[in-house]
Design an enzyme around this catalytic site. Structure first.
Site, PDB file in Angstrom:
ATOM      1  N   HIS A 127      -2.340  -2.360  -9.518  1.00  0.00           N
ATOM      2  CA  HIS A 127      -3.357  -1.730  -8.670  1.00  0.00           C
ATOM      3  C   HIS A 127      -4.590  -2.625  -8.652  1.00  0.00           C
ATOM      4  CE1 HIS A 127      -6.087   1.296  -7.025  1.00  0.00           C
ATOM      5  NE2 HIS A 127      -5.003   1.954  -6.669  1.00  0.00           N
ATOM      6  N   ASP A 140       2.381   5.716  -6.576  1.00  0.00           N
ATOM      7  CA  ASP A 140       3.598   5.656  -5.750  1.00  0.00           C
ATOM      8  C   ASP A 140       4.870   5.643  -6.589  1.00  0.00           C
ATOM      9  OD1 ASP A 140       1.741   3.603  -3.533  1.00  0.00           O
ATOM     10  OD2 ASP A 140       2.402   5.650  -3.179  1.00  0.00           O
ATOM     11  N   HIS A 144       0.871  -1.188   0.000  1.00  0.00           N
ATOM     12  CA  HIS A 144       0.000   0.000   0.000  1.00  0.00           C
ATOM     13  C   HIS A 144       0.904   1.232   0.000  1.00  0.00           C
ATOM     14  CE1 HIS A 144      -3.481   2.437   0.619  1.00  0.00           C
ATOM     15  NE2 HIS A 144      -3.677   2.266   1.919  1.00  0.00           N
TER      16      HIS A 144
HETATM   17  C1  SDX Z   1      -1.629   2.176  -3.302  1.00  0.00           C
HETATM   18  O1  SDX Z   1      -6.299   0.640  -3.285  1.00  0.00           O
HETATM   19  C2  SDX Z   1      -5.852   1.801  -3.460  1.00  0.00           C
HETATM   20  O2  SDX Z   1      -6.504   2.682  -3.981  1.00  0.00           O
HETATM   21  C3  SDX Z   1      -4.430   2.042  -3.012  1.00  0.00           C
HETATM   22  C4  SDX Z   1      -3.846   3.373  -3.409  1.00  0.00           C
HETATM   23  C5  SDX Z   1      -4.501   4.522  -2.676  1.00  0.00           C
HETATM   24  O3  SDX Z   1      -4.492   5.641  -3.209  1.00  0.00           O
HETATM   25  O4  SDX Z   1      -4.947   4.321  -1.533  1.00  0.00           O
HETATM   26  O5  SDX Z   1      -4.026   3.553  -4.806  1.00  0.00           O
HETATM   27  C6  SDX Z   1      -2.359   3.469  -3.099  1.00  0.00           C
HETATM   28  O6  SDX Z   1      -1.511   1.421  -2.388  1.00  0.00           O
HETATM   29  C7  SDX Z   1      -1.134   1.812  -4.688  1.00  0.00           C
HETATM   30  C8  SDX Z   1      -0.477   0.399  -4.742  1.00  0.00           C
HETATM   31  C9  SDX Z   1       0.937   0.472  -4.161  1.00  0.00           C
HETATM   32  N1  SDX Z   1       1.498  -0.892  -4.077  1.00  0.00           N
HETATM   33  C10 SDX Z   1       2.521  -1.318  -4.856  1.00  0.00           C
HETATM   34  O7  SDX Z   1       3.028  -0.640  -5.758  1.00  0.00           O
HETATM   35  C11 SDX Z   1       3.008  -2.716  -4.535  1.00  0.00           C
HETATM   36  C12 SDX Z   1       3.165  -3.549  -5.825  1.00  0.00           C
HETATM   37  N2  SDX Z   1       1.815  -3.840  -6.363  1.00  0.00           N
HETATM   38  C13 SDX Z   1       1.331  -5.198  -6.154  1.00  0.00           C
HETATM   39  O8  SDX Z   1       1.615  -5.720  -4.894  1.00  0.00           O
HETATM   40  C14 SDX Z   1      -0.152  -5.299  -6.573  1.00  0.00           C
HETATM   41  O9  SDX Z   1      -0.285  -4.695  -7.804  1.00  0.00           O
HETATM   42  C15 SDX Z   1      -1.241  -4.761  -5.647  1.00  0.00           C
HETATM   43  C16 SDX Z   1      -1.159  -5.363  -4.307  1.00  0.00           C
HETATM   44  C17 SDX Z   1      -1.185  -3.270  -5.574  1.00  0.00           C
HETATM   45  C18 SDX Z   1      -2.599  -5.128  -6.255  1.00  0.00           C
HETATM   46  O10 SDX Z   1      -2.566  -6.456  -6.455  1.00  0.00           O
HETATM   47  P1  SDX Z   1      -3.914  -7.365  -6.567  1.00  0.00           P
HETATM   48  O11 SDX Z   1      -5.050  -6.541  -7.044  1.00  0.00           O
HETATM   49  O12 SDX Z   1      -4.096  -8.094  -5.276  1.00  0.00           O
HETATM   50  O13 SDX Z   1      -3.566  -8.336  -7.714  1.00  0.00           O
HETATM   51  P2  SDX Z   1      -2.507  -9.500  -7.642  1.00  0.00           P
HETATM   52  O14 SDX Z   1      -1.421  -9.204  -6.635  1.00  0.00           O
HETATM   53  O15 SDX Z   1      -3.264 -10.767  -7.472  1.00  0.00           O
HETATM   54  O16 SDX Z   1      -1.814  -9.420  -9.096  1.00  0.00           O
HETATM   55  C19 SDX Z   1      -2.459  -9.978 -10.226  1.00  0.00           C
HETATM   56  C20 SDX Z   1      -1.328 -10.516 -11.103  1.00  0.00           C
HETATM   57  C21 SDX Z   1      -0.419 -11.481 -10.334  1.00  0.00           C
HETATM   58  O17 SDX Z   1       0.138 -12.356 -11.293  1.00  0.00           O
HETATM   59  P3  SDX Z   1      -0.395 -13.898 -11.336  1.00  0.00           P
HETATM   60  O18 SDX Z   1      -0.154 -14.462  -9.923  1.00  0.00           O
HETATM   61  O19 SDX Z   1      -1.890 -13.794 -11.654  1.00  0.00           O
HETATM   62  O20 SDX Z   1       0.434 -14.550 -12.392  1.00  0.00           O
HETATM   63  O21 SDX Z   1      -0.459  -9.433 -11.519  1.00  0.00           O
HETATM   64  C22 SDX Z   1       0.828  -9.639 -10.950  1.00  0.00           C
HETATM   65  C23 SDX Z   1       0.684 -10.632  -9.810  1.00  0.00           C
HETATM   66  O22 SDX Z   1       1.899 -11.352  -9.660  1.00  0.00           O
HETATM   67  N3  SDX Z   1       1.268  -8.351 -10.402  1.00  0.00           N
HETATM   68  C24 SDX Z   1       2.545  -7.976 -10.314  1.00  0.00           C
HETATM   69  C25 SDX Z   1       2.511  -6.696  -9.728  1.00  0.00           C
HETATM   70  N4  SDX Z   1       1.235  -6.346  -9.475  1.00  0.00           N
HETATM   71  C26 SDX Z   1       0.471  -7.387  -9.889  1.00  0.00           C
HETATM   72  N5  SDX Z   1       3.693  -8.581 -10.698  1.00  0.00           N
HETATM   73  C27 SDX Z   1       4.829  -7.898 -10.467  1.00  0.00           C
HETATM   74  N6  SDX Z   1       4.879  -6.657  -9.900  1.00  0.00           N
HETATM   75  C28 SDX Z   1       3.740  -6.047  -9.530  1.00  0.00           C
HETATM   76  N7  SDX Z   1       3.794  -4.824  -8.980  1.00  0.00           N
END
Ligand code: SDX
Length: 374
Positions: free
Chosen positions: A260, A311, A221
């Protein structure tokens, strides 16, 4: 058995809100109906803070009154200052923020009053004081004297003043202000939903915001903006970026600042923040991080179709402004206090205790054996 589990509440609508919405038709996040980009272009952060807390943009008279109150409340109690002085210098500033808000709750004379008006007054006090508490810690851990807030400075200018003892040029301040507007609110993200869950038992706003800060600290997050900078520092030079990101993807690493839960084809806040990141890079004459930024972004989109979130550009922007890396997420806090407060007040207005169900997968019923037989 057989109940469908929606892990992470993925795609589940749990309540209504009138505070913000991502409007696909204009591909923009909107606060109370106004597009965030439009607000960045025409308003300063204090106007947007007022909008999120009160539901409408202020006129000049209302803005003047709001700013006067925000500046009046910047004062910290002697006991809070002495507590900050006793905090271990190696503490993470997010833990300092959470603890400072807790202490404010101990001191606030309206802690037990959850009425909308009392909550609005308390949120103003938390909004005004948290940056002052954070800046005090920023100075103390460097062995420097605390710099007191200055009433004649805006919210953004005052934060620079209290951290660095000076206010940078107006373009840097504007870029900081824009980042605060973009960070202010984002519907039911995990820290806001944490605040609403705490509020749903009719607990108080200081406790709800303390919990929200703890949630925002997580690298999935708000903590991601700090992790983005660690990644860029590991890459070091633009010529290393292509190899670095390809290795990361080969290792199936999670690349911070990308992806996201809601935005699947790009975070609508990124283009605006990317523009101001470029302005700050130009002013500070440091283009290195911009080059790394573009190389990593291209690979993530081309290879994984995963787009940057807000971010990603804010991390290097705050670095170029001179902030310590572990202060990036606390900057997210001082902005998001507005969104959290608005959601806490909204939760109270239409409250239902938040209590989901769980599908049980543990042991079936069994008899207890007495200790001597176990
Ligand atoms: C914020 O919700 C909000 O609005 C939050 C926010 C706000 O203003 O409050 O917008 C602020 O928190 C933004 C997010 C900051 N976080 C990061 O940058 C951390 C990296 N991002 C990931 O951890 C991920 O994208 C999440 C947690 C943000 C969202 O993930 P989801 O929706 O739970 O989806 P997922 O993790 O299941 O990903 C789906 C697929 C996966 O691949 P498969 O397992 O299906 O093969 O996409 C891949 C993931 O591995 N993936 C990534 C990735 N994000 C998703 N792979 C590599 N790097 C990434 N960053």
């Amino acid at each position: 058995m057989g109940e469908e589990i929606k892990k992470g509440l993925m795609g589940v609508t749990v309540d209504e809100t009138s505070i913000s919405k991502v409007m696909p038709e204009i591909n923009s996040l909107t606060y109370r109906g106004y597009a965030a980009q439009d607000l960045c272009a025409k308003c300063k952060f204090e106007e947007v803070a007022y909008l999120i807390l009160n539901g409408d943009l202020p006129n000049s008279k209302e803005l003047k009154k709001f700013e006067k109150e925000e500046r009046k409340e910047r004062k910290l109690s002697k006991s809070l200052i002495s507590i900050i002085k006793q905090m271990p210098k190696k503490s993470h500033p997010m833990d300092v923020a959470r603890t400072a808000v807790s202490v404010m709750g101990l001191e606030d004379k309206e802690t037990t009053d959850n009425s909308p008006k009392a909550n609005l007054r308390k949120s103003m006090r938390i909004f005004s004081k948290t940056p002052v508490a954070l800046a005090a810690f920023y100075r103390l851990r460097k062995g420097k004297k605390i710099i007191s807030p200055k009433k004649k400075l805006s919210f953004a200018e005052n934060f620079f003043h209290m951290c660095f003892g000076k206010v940078p040029n107006k373009d840097i301040v504007k870029a900081f202000d824009v980042s605060l507007i973009l960070y202010a609110e984002h519907s039911f993200n995990v820290s806001t939903f944490t605040a609403r869950t705490i509020t749903s038992s009719l607990s108080d706003i200081h406790g709800a915001i303390t919990g929200a800060i703890a949630s925002l600290k997580g690298p999935l997050h708000g903590g991601a903006n700090e992790e983005v900078m660690h990644m860029m520092n590991k890459i070091k030079k633009p010529e290393n970026a292509l190899n670095w990101i390809n290795n990361a993807l080969n290792k199936k690493a999670v690349v911070m600042g990308f992806g996201h839960r809601v935005y699947k084809s790009g975070d609508s806040r990124v283009p605006t923040m990317r523009e101001y990141f470029g302005k700050v890079a130009k002013i500070t004459k440091d283009k290195k991080f911009e080059k790394i930024y573009d190389i990593v972004e291209k690979v993530m989109i081309d290879k994984k179709n995963i787009h940057p979130n807000v971010d990603y550009p804010t991390g290097p922007t705050y670095h170029l402004m001179g902030f310590d890396t572990d202060f990036f997420t606390p900057i997210f806090v001082i902005s998001r206090i507005t969104g959290w407060s608005a959601h806490i007040i909204e939760q109270h207005s239409t409250n239902k205790l938040i209590r989901p169900l769980a599908a049980y997968n543990g042991s079936q019923h069994r008899q207890v054996q007495s200790l001597k037989d176990r």
